[in-house]
Design an enzyme around this catalytic site. Structure first.
Site, PDB file in Angstrom:
ATOM      1  N   CYS A  51      -2.965  24.132  13.513  1.00 27.24           N
ATOM      2  CA  CYS A  51      -2.861  22.542  13.569  1.00 27.24           C
ATOM      3  C   CYS A  51      -4.186  22.312  14.649  1.00 27.24           C
ATOM      4  O   CYS A  51      -4.608  22.617  15.510  1.00 27.24           O
ATOM      5  CB  CYS A  51      -1.649  22.280  14.779  1.00 27.24           C
ATOM      6  SG  CYS A  51      -1.818  20.567  15.583  1.00 27.24           S
ATOM      7  N   CYS A  54      -3.674  20.996  18.570  1.00 29.21           N
ATOM      8  CA  CYS A  54      -3.265  22.112  19.428  1.00 29.21           C
ATOM      9  C   CYS A  54      -4.354  22.374  20.248  1.00 29.21           C
ATOM     10  O   CYS A  54      -5.545  22.482  19.812  1.00 29.21           O
ATOM     11  CB  CYS A  54      -2.666  23.311  18.653  1.00 29.21           C
ATOM     12  SG  CYS A  54      -0.920  22.958  18.201  1.00 29.21           S
ATOM     13  N   HIS A 114       3.020  21.754  20.611  1.00 25.83           N
ATOM     14  CA  HIS A 114       3.122  21.209  19.160  1.00 25.83           C
ATOM     15  C   HIS A 114       4.605  21.091  18.741  1.00 25.83           C
ATOM     16  O   HIS A 114       4.906  20.161  17.766  1.00 25.83           O
ATOM     17  CB  HIS A 114       2.650  22.457  18.230  1.00 25.83           C
ATOM     18  CG  HIS A 114       2.669  22.057  16.733  1.00 25.83           C
ATOM     19  ND1 HIS A 114       1.600  21.025  16.299  1.00 25.83           N
ATOM     20  CD2 HIS A 114       3.265  22.519  15.833  1.00 25.83           C
ATOM     21  CE1 HIS A 114       1.726  21.153  14.789  1.00 25.83           C
ATOM     22  NE2 HIS A 114       2.829  21.954  14.650  1.00 25.83           N
ATOM     23  N   ASN A 154       2.434   6.725  15.219  1.00 28.91           N
ATOM     24  CA  ASN A 154       3.222   7.008  13.685  1.00 28.91           C
ATOM     25  C   ASN A 154       3.907   8.432  13.952  1.00 28.91           C
ATOM     26  O   ASN A 154       3.387   9.216  14.334  1.00 28.91           O
ATOM     27  CB  ASN A 154       2.345   7.102  12.649  1.00 28.91           C
ATOM     28  CG  ASN A 154       1.594   5.868  12.089  1.00 28.91           C
ATOM     29  OD1 ASN A 154       2.303   4.504  12.345  1.00 28.91           O
ATOM     30  ND2 ASN A 154       0.409   5.484  11.525  1.00 28.91           N
ATOM     31  N   GLN A 169      -2.592   6.913  18.157  1.00 27.37           N
ATOM     32  CA  GLN A 169      -3.987   6.316  17.995  1.00 27.37           C
ATOM     33  C   GLN A 169      -4.508   5.147  18.373  1.00 27.37           C
ATOM     34  O   GLN A 169      -3.375   4.470  18.917  1.00 27.37           O
ATOM     35  CB  GLN A 169      -4.276   6.385  16.345  1.00 27.37           C
ATOM     36  CG  GLN A 169      -3.946   7.687  15.689  1.00 27.37           C
ATOM     37  CD  GLN A 169      -4.412   7.412  14.185  1.00 27.37           C
ATOM     38  OE1 GLN A 169      -5.464   7.082  13.892  1.00 27.37           O
ATOM     39  NE2 GLN A 169      -3.606   7.681  13.201  1.00 27.37           N
TER      40      GLN A 169
END
Length: 347
Positions: A51, A54, A114, A154, A169
């Protein structure tokens, strides 16, 4: 609500965007009975070495994330808006126009974990996200070329989220985007006419009616708006009129974090799945004006309609003519209101 509107097609007006939504409650009589269709469990590790969000992992541009312990913010490696975009415009005639757009893109990792989502985070951790939003709004909005700061999250692949790590974001732009601009125009018109906040008056009446209110705490109200388009669309609105999230007191920030968690827990409990949505803050532009007309609010647009696997898309009539929904706002509010605030994974 008048009983005729509970059974027959009708239009509802959205005073925030000066638009209408077609409501077709008779279509809810189709065979679906609201059954829950569970999907495979979302068992992610607390740390994923693949990821790029992370802690300690390397992102696509070669930068290494620090070993962060709560909220981590960085410039979006693939930002839709760029700070160094040169000014340029094109206008052949009134039919062909274009102009460059300058801005900034930021990514906010909500947690180093995560395997978490907002409804699974502690309220104290969510409060740190709220604090980060306030800081970013002030910092980005303080730049002379930024006139609007759009904060959003999202959640879920169906909403275009490319990474399940809990994050959001910020897109900060030199112009005010269309949706906030619609609300800017409508709220200003209402303010000039009444010298009152459109949403303050609306929330006051919703609290009296109690038809679409999900819950409230000392400072915020969570409700299904009268003009909702998405099946389980909701809003979190501050009771006190304020133009921007940076106007919140510490107590209000705590209350906002509380409402954010409580609402998203209900979403997850609806179909016992990690409920996808797009959510975001609509607030005053950062163009140097006071914007007394603004009353900021947090909106949720989730696509699930009948189960964890049946989604509502804006297609056909919705794309070509008018937004439309099958269940009334009152019905979806009743469903959400009846849900537990204890997350289904912890029961």
């Amino acid at each position: 609500m008048n009983s005729i509107f509970e059974e027959h097609p009708h239009k509802r007006y959205n005073p925030l965007t000066d638009s209408w939504v077609l409501v077709s409650p008779h279509r809810a009589k189709r065979p679906w009975q609201g059954q829950v269709e569970k999907v495979a469990g979302d068992d992610r590790p607390a740390y994923d070495e693949t990821c790029y969000l992370c802690p300690t992992n390397t992102r696509m541009n070669g930068e290494v994330n620090p070993d962060y312990q709560d909220v981590y913010i960085f410039n979006n490696d693939f930002a839709a808006l760029l700070e160094d975009t040169p000014p340029h415009s094109f206008e052949e005639d009134e039919l062909f126009k274009a102009a460059t757009e300058r801005g900034l893109g930021r990514v906010i990792c909500f947690s180093p974990r995560h395997d978490l989502t907002v409804p699974e985070m502690e309220e104290t951790a969510i409060r740190k996200v709220v604090d980060a939003w306030v800081d970013e709004y002030l910092t980005l909005g303080g730049k002379d070329f930024i006139n609007y700061v759009q904060i959003f999250e999202n959640k879920g692949f169906v909403m275009g989220c490319s990474n399940p790590h809990p994050h959001g974001q910020i897109w900060a732009s030199s112009s005010i985007p269309d949706e906030p601009m619609k609300k800017q125009i409508s709220q200003l018109k209402y303010w000039q006419k009444n010298q009152r906040s459109l949403l303050a008056d609306y929330v006051e009446k919703e609290l009296i009616k109690q038809e679409r209110v999900l819950f409230e705490n000392e400072h915020f109200v969570a409700l299904v708006p009268y003009w909702a388009v998405w099946p389980f669309e909701t809003m979190i609105v501050p009771k006190r009129k304020m133009a921007r999230i940076s106007d919140m007191t510490d107590a209000e920030k705590d209350a906002f974090a509380n409402a954010y968690k409580r609402l998203t827990v209900r979403y997850d409990n609806l179909f016992e799945t990690s409920f996808p949505y797009s959510a975001g803050v609509h607030q005053a532009p950062t163009d140097g004006e006071a914007h007394d007309e603004w009353h900021w609010h947090f909106v949720f647009y989730p696509p699930l309609l009948r189960s964890a696997t049946v989604k509502k898309f804006m297609v056909g009539y919705e794309m070509l003519a008018n937004p439309q929904r099958d269940i009334t706002a009152e019905k979806s509010a009743a469903v959400l209101r009846a849900l537990s605030e204890v997350h289904y994974k912890t029961k």
